[in-house]
Enzyme design. Structure first.
Site, PDB file in Angstrom:
ATOM      1  N   HIS A  25       0.833  -1.252  -0.454  1.00 12.93           N
ATOM      2  CA  HIS A  25       0.141  -0.269   0.016  1.00 12.93           C
ATOM      3  C   HIS A  25       0.575   0.760  -0.026  1.00 12.93           C
ATOM      4  O   HIS A  25       1.802   1.507   0.912  1.00 12.93           O
ATOM      5  CB  HIS A  25      -1.035  -0.394   1.440  1.00 12.93           C
ATOM      6  CG  HIS A  25      -1.063   1.281   1.632  1.00 12.93           C
ATOM      7  ND1 HIS A  25      -1.169   2.490   2.271  1.00 12.93           N
ATOM      8  CD2 HIS A  25      -2.813   2.184   1.137  1.00 12.93           C
ATOM      9  CE1 HIS A  25      -1.122   3.101   2.616  1.00 12.93           C
ATOM     10  NE2 HIS A  25      -2.264   2.973   2.047  1.00 12.93           N
ATOM     11  N   ASN A  62       0.652   5.949   0.065  1.00 12.08           N
ATOM     12  CA  ASN A  62      -0.572   7.288  -0.341  1.00 12.08           C
ATOM     13  C   ASN A  62       0.577   8.252  -0.210  1.00 12.08           C
ATOM     14  O   ASN A  62       1.347   8.461   1.431  1.00 12.08           O
ATOM     15  CB  ASN A  62      -1.666   6.920  -0.331  1.00 12.08           C
ATOM     16  CG  ASN A  62      -1.687   6.873   1.380  1.00 12.08           C
ATOM     17  OD1 ASN A  62      -1.698   7.952   1.827  1.00 12.08           O
ATOM     18  ND2 ASN A  62      -2.223   6.273   2.681  1.00 12.08           N
TER      19      ASN A  62
END
Length: 297
Positions: free
Chosen positions: A133, A135
C-alpha cells in the site's frame, strides 16, 4: 497569499498525477517482463482507467480523478492506482472529526476543504510476492494545510531480506529531511497499521505520517515527494525477485487468509476509507483497495 496557495495546490495535484503515471508504467512493465511461471501464458495485464467524479450536494462539480485498476494479470491479481483532487464543504461528521483531531474549531463557521493525492494498493498472483500500500496527499482548509502519506509492506509469506530492503530504501529517502525522521515515521506506521481486534500488525510496516505542517510548504512538499519517490525502488525489486518462485494451493491458502486482515483493517480502521465514503467520493474508487478474493477461517 491566496494566489500562492492556489499555485501550491496546483503543484501538488500535478505531482501526484505524475507519480501515478510513473507507477502505472512501471507496473505494466512488470507484466510485460513476466515470461515464465504459471501465469506467463496470460496476456500481460493492463490498467483499465475510469474517470471518477465527486458531486456536490447541489449537483455541481466537486472534483474527481482517475481510477486505474488492473485485474487478473500475470503478476498482479488486482492493483489499483487512484489519483484525485476534490473540494467542497465537509459534512457535520467530518467537521467534528477534523476539529477534534486538528484543533480547528473554525471548521464549523467555514467548512470548505480541498484535497489531492494518490492511493495505491497491490494484491499479487504469486503468494511469495508481497502486497503493498502507498499513498501521499495534501489537504487544505481555510484554517490550515497539511500533508500525509506513506507506504507499508504486506507479505503473507515474509522474507527478512525483503523487509530489510523495503525499510532501507524508505530510510534513505527520509534521511535528507532530518535526523530521526525515518525512525519517527516507522514508529508511526507500526502504530497506525495495527489491528487492535486481532492484536497484530497487518504487515511488516513501513513509514507513515499525517497532519504534517511545519509552516514551510516547500520543505513539507519536498518531504512528501520523497516519500512517493521511495515507493518504486523499495517495492519493484521485491516483485522481480519473487514473481517466478513456485507456489501451490497451500501458499495460496495462506495468502487468502492473510488478505482477510487487510480487508478488516481497511473497512474498520483506515482513515482514508472513512473520509472518502463520508465525503461522497466514488465508492468504487474508495474501495478499490479491497482484495479480489479473501478467506476467513
Amino acid at each position: 497569499m491566496a494566489d500562492q496557495m492556489e499555485r501550491q495546490k496546483a503543484l501538488a495535484s500535478t505531482w501526484f498525477r505524475s507519480l501515478r503515471d510513473e507507477i502505472v508504467a512501471a507496473f505494466e512493465g512488470l507484466e510485460d517482463g513476466q515470461r515464465q511461471g504459471s501465469m506467463a501464458d496470460r496476456p500481460p495485464g493492463r490498467f483499465e482507467v475510469t474517470q471518477t467524479r465527486r458531486d456536490a450536494p447541489d449537483g455541481g462539480e466537486a472534483g474527481g480523478g482517475l481510477m486505474s485498476v488492473m485485474r487478473d494479470g500475470r503478476v498482479f491479481e488486482k492493483v489499483g492506482v487512484n489519483v484525485s483532487t476534490v473540494f467542497g464543504t465537509l459534512g457535520d461528521e467530518a467537521q467534528a472529526a477534523m476539529a477534534a483531531r486538528k484543533g480547528l474549531p473554525g471548521m464549523v463557521d467555514d467548512p470548505r476543504f480541498w484535497a489531492s493525492g494518490i492511493s495505491l494498493v497491490a494484491h499479487m498472483q504469486n503468494p511469495h510476492c508481497p502486497a503493498v500500500h502507498m499513498n501521499t496527499r495534501m489537504f487544505w482548509t481555510p484554517h490550515g494545510w497539511w500533508f500525509g502519506g506513506g507506504s507499508d509492506l504486506n507479505p503473507c509469506i515474509e522474507y527478512a531480506e525483503d523487509t530489510a530492503h523495503f525499510h532501507d530504501v524508505q530510510k534513505t529517502h527520509c534521511e535528507p529531511h532530518g535526523a530521526g525522521e525515518y525512525e519517527r515515521l516507522k514508529a508511526w506506521a507500526d502504530a497506525y497499521f495495527y489491528i487492535p481486534h486481532r492484536g497484530r500488525a497487518r504487515g511488516v510496516g513501513g513509514i507513515f505520517l499525517d497532519d504534517h505542517c511545519t509552516g514551510d510548504w516547500e520543505a513539507d512538499f519536498a518531504f512528501i515527494q520523497d516519500i512517493g519517490r521511495a515507493f518504486l525502488p523499495a517495492y519493484q525489486p521485491l516483485v522481480e525477485a519473487r514473481r517466478d518462485q513456485s507456489w501451490g494451493e497451500a501458499e495460496k491458502d495462506i495468502q487468502l487468509i492473510h488478505r482477510g486482515l487487510y480487508a478488516e483493517y481497511n473497512l474498520v480502521y483506515d482513515r482514508g476509507t472513512k473520509f472518502g465514503l463520508s465525503t461522497g467520493h466514488d465508492a468504487n474508487a474508495v474501495l478499490m483497495s479491497l482484495p479480489p478474493m479473501a478467506k476467513w477461517v
